[in-house]
Write an enzyme that holds these catalytic residues in place. Structure first.
Site, PDB file in Angstrom:
ATOM      1  N   GLY A  90       0.683  -1.365  -0.031  1.00 28.53           N
ATOM      2  CA  GLY A  90       0.038  -0.335  -0.803  1.00 28.53           C
ATOM      3  C   GLY A  90       0.836   1.370  -0.015  1.00 28.53           C
ATOM      4  N   GLN A 135       3.000   9.822   1.072  1.00 26.89           N
ATOM      5  CA  GLN A 135       4.408   9.432   1.519  1.00 26.89           C
ATOM      6  C   GLN A 135       4.813   9.755   0.476  1.00 26.89           C
ATOM      7  OE1 GLN A 135       2.448   5.430   2.010  1.00 26.89           O
ATOM      8  NE2 GLN A 135       4.206   5.222   3.171  1.00 26.89           N
ATOM      9  N   CYS A 147       5.314  -0.311   6.920  1.00 26.67           N
ATOM     10  CA  CYS A 147       5.247   0.747   6.267  1.00 26.67           C
ATOM     11  C   CYS A 147       6.016   0.962   5.396  1.00 26.67           C
ATOM     12  CB  CYS A 147       4.738   1.949   7.772  1.00 26.67           C
ATOM     13  SG  CYS A 147       4.748   4.308   5.996  1.00 26.67           S
ATOM     14  N   LEU A 148       5.462   1.780   4.041  1.00 28.73           N
ATOM     15  CA  LEU A 148       7.193   1.837   3.118  1.00 28.73           C
ATOM     16  C   LEU A 148       7.836   3.440   3.803  1.00 28.73           C
ATOM     17  CD1 LEU A 148       6.081   1.103  -0.304  1.00 28.73           C
ATOM     18  CD2 LEU A 148       7.430   0.280   1.409  1.00 28.73           C
ATOM     19  N   HIS A 207      -4.923   1.905   7.528  1.00 25.21           N
ATOM     20  CA  HIS A 207      -3.467   2.608   7.561  1.00 25.21           C
ATOM     21  C   HIS A 207      -2.849   3.679   6.370  1.00 25.21           C
ATOM     22  CE1 HIS A 207       1.115   1.585   7.867  1.00 25.21           C
ATOM     23  NE2 HIS A 207       0.897   2.575   6.871  1.00 25.21           N
ATOM     24  N   GLU A 208      -3.519   3.157   5.241  1.00 25.97           N
ATOM     25  CA  GLU A 208      -3.508   4.267   4.020  1.00 25.97           C
ATOM     26  C   GLU A 208      -3.929   5.246   4.231  1.00 25.97           C
ATOM     27  OE1 GLU A 208      -0.908   3.666   2.712  1.00 25.97           O
ATOM     28  OE2 GLU A 208      -0.541   1.320   2.956  1.00 25.97           O
ATOM     29  N   HIS A 261      -2.413   7.855   6.841  1.00 23.83           N
ATOM     30  CA  HIS A 261      -1.241   9.014   6.174  1.00 23.83           C
ATOM     31  C   HIS A 261      -2.401  10.072   5.337  1.00 23.83           C
ATOM     32  CE1 HIS A 261       2.694   6.790   6.731  1.00 23.83           C
ATOM     33  NE2 HIS A 261       1.564   5.584   5.508  1.00 23.83           N
TER      34      HIS A 261
HETATM   35  C1  QAP Z   1       0.583  -0.807   5.270  1.00 24.42           C
HETATM   36  O1  QAP Z   1       2.603  -1.365   4.542  1.00 24.42           O
HETATM   37  C2  QAP Z   1       0.618  -2.018   6.183  1.00 24.42           C
HETATM   38  O2  QAP Z   1       9.854  -1.722   6.145  1.00 24.42           O
HETATM   39  C3  QAP Z   1       1.481  -1.093   4.101  1.00 24.42           C
HETATM   40  O3  QAP Z   1      12.029  -2.459   4.633  1.00 24.42           O
HETATM   41  C4  QAP Z   1       1.262  -3.201   6.026  1.00 24.42           C
HETATM   42  O4  QAP Z   1       3.769  -2.174   2.717  1.00 24.42           O
HETATM   43  C5  QAP Z   1      -0.545  -2.404   5.809  1.00 24.42           C
HETATM   44  C6  QAP Z   1       7.604  -2.635   3.856  1.00 24.42           C
HETATM   45  C7  QAP Z   1       1.598  -4.228   6.694  1.00 24.42           C
HETATM   46  C8  QAP Z   1      -1.041  -3.873   6.509  1.00 24.42           C
HETATM   47  C9  QAP Z   1      -0.333  -4.556   6.967  1.00 24.42           C
HETATM   48  C10 QAP Z   1       7.921  -2.223   4.861  1.00 24.42           C
HETATM   49  C11 QAP Z   1       8.495  -2.516   2.588  1.00 24.42           C
HETATM   50  C12 QAP Z   1       6.312  -2.766   2.700  1.00 24.42           C
HETATM   51  C13 QAP Z   1       9.261  -2.199   4.832  1.00 24.42           C
HETATM   52  C14 QAP Z   1       3.498  -1.872   2.926  1.00 24.42           C
HETATM   53  C15 QAP Z   1      10.656  -2.773   3.571  1.00 24.42           C
HETATM   54  C16 QAP Z   1       9.905  -3.093   3.006  1.00 24.42           C
HETATM   55  C17 QAP Z   1       5.433  -1.883   3.480  1.00 24.42           C
HETATM   56 CO    CO Z   2       2.662   3.211   5.984  1.00 28.51          CO
END
Ligand code: QAP
Ligand code: CO
Length: 168
Positions: free
Chosen positions: A46, A51, A92-93, A134-135, A138
């Site tokens: 997401g 972001q 989270c990215l 979550h999004e 943001h």
């Molecule tokens: C939000 O997050 C989310 O630390 C989206 O090193 C995530 O796409 C909602 C990511 C989990 C619910 C559950 C994070 C990639 C990606 C990192 C993401 C990383 C590489 C996070």
């Molecule tokens: Co995020």
């Protein structure tokens, strides 16, 4: 298409409140395409416009196994359908390398517009419901680290600040 730069916590620009999307034009479509390229390249599920430093109410996600279900949500809102909470280890990215357990309502009704401005709504549960909340956070300048203890959040902040200094 282009890979955009992703802002990282504790960048203050992640705290801005996004404003509504009013024109569904080629600029918007271009931004959406760039956001997908950015999210897939970073192996995310997401990404909110906030972001990538665009403060408009737009988010994308793809929670599918094969990364073949891109979804776009413009001006999204939701109602809680089931107040029971579900726990997820969220990442989270914008907070790379850190994951923490967050509880959020389990089932929501989400309403949004698509790329063409057409309204849609549906019921979401599971990872999709978590990711949408979550999004949408943001777009309000909120991050998943706001739900964890101050101690944990401050530890994450100082580690990321060090990393950012070393890579600058
Ligand atoms: C939000 O997050 C989310 O630390 C989206 O090193 C995530 O796409 C909602 C990511 C989990 C619910 C559950 C994070 C990639 C990606 C990192 C993401 C990383 C590489 C996070
Ligand atoms: Co995020």
């Amino acid at each position: 298409m282009a890979v955009l730069q992703i802002l990282e916590f504790p960048d203050p620009r992640l705290r801005k409140i996004a404003s509504g999307v009013t024109s569904f034009d080629s600029n918007l479509n271009h931004l959406i395409d760039d956001m997908f390229e950015t999210m897939y390249e970073a192996q995310g599920i997401g990404l909110a416009a906030t972001q990538v430093n665009v403060h408009k109410r737009l988010l994308i996600l793809d929670v599918s196994e094969n990364k073949d279900s891109p979804r776009v949500f413009i001006n999204p809102t939701f109602d809680i359908l089931d107040h029971e909470l579900s726990e997820y280890d969220e990442g989270c990215l914008s907070v790379p390398g850190f994951y923490e357990t967050v509880c959020r309502p389990r089932v929501i009704m989400v309403a949004a517009q698509d790329r063409d401005g057409a309204q849609f709504e549906f019921e979401a549960g599971g990872l999709l419901a978590t990711c949408l909340q979550h999004e949408i956070d943001h777009l309000e300048g909120k991050l998943f680290v706001d739900y964890i203890s101050t101690l944990k959040r401050n530890r994450i902040r100082s580690k990321l600040e060090k990393e950012q200094k070393n890579s600058a």
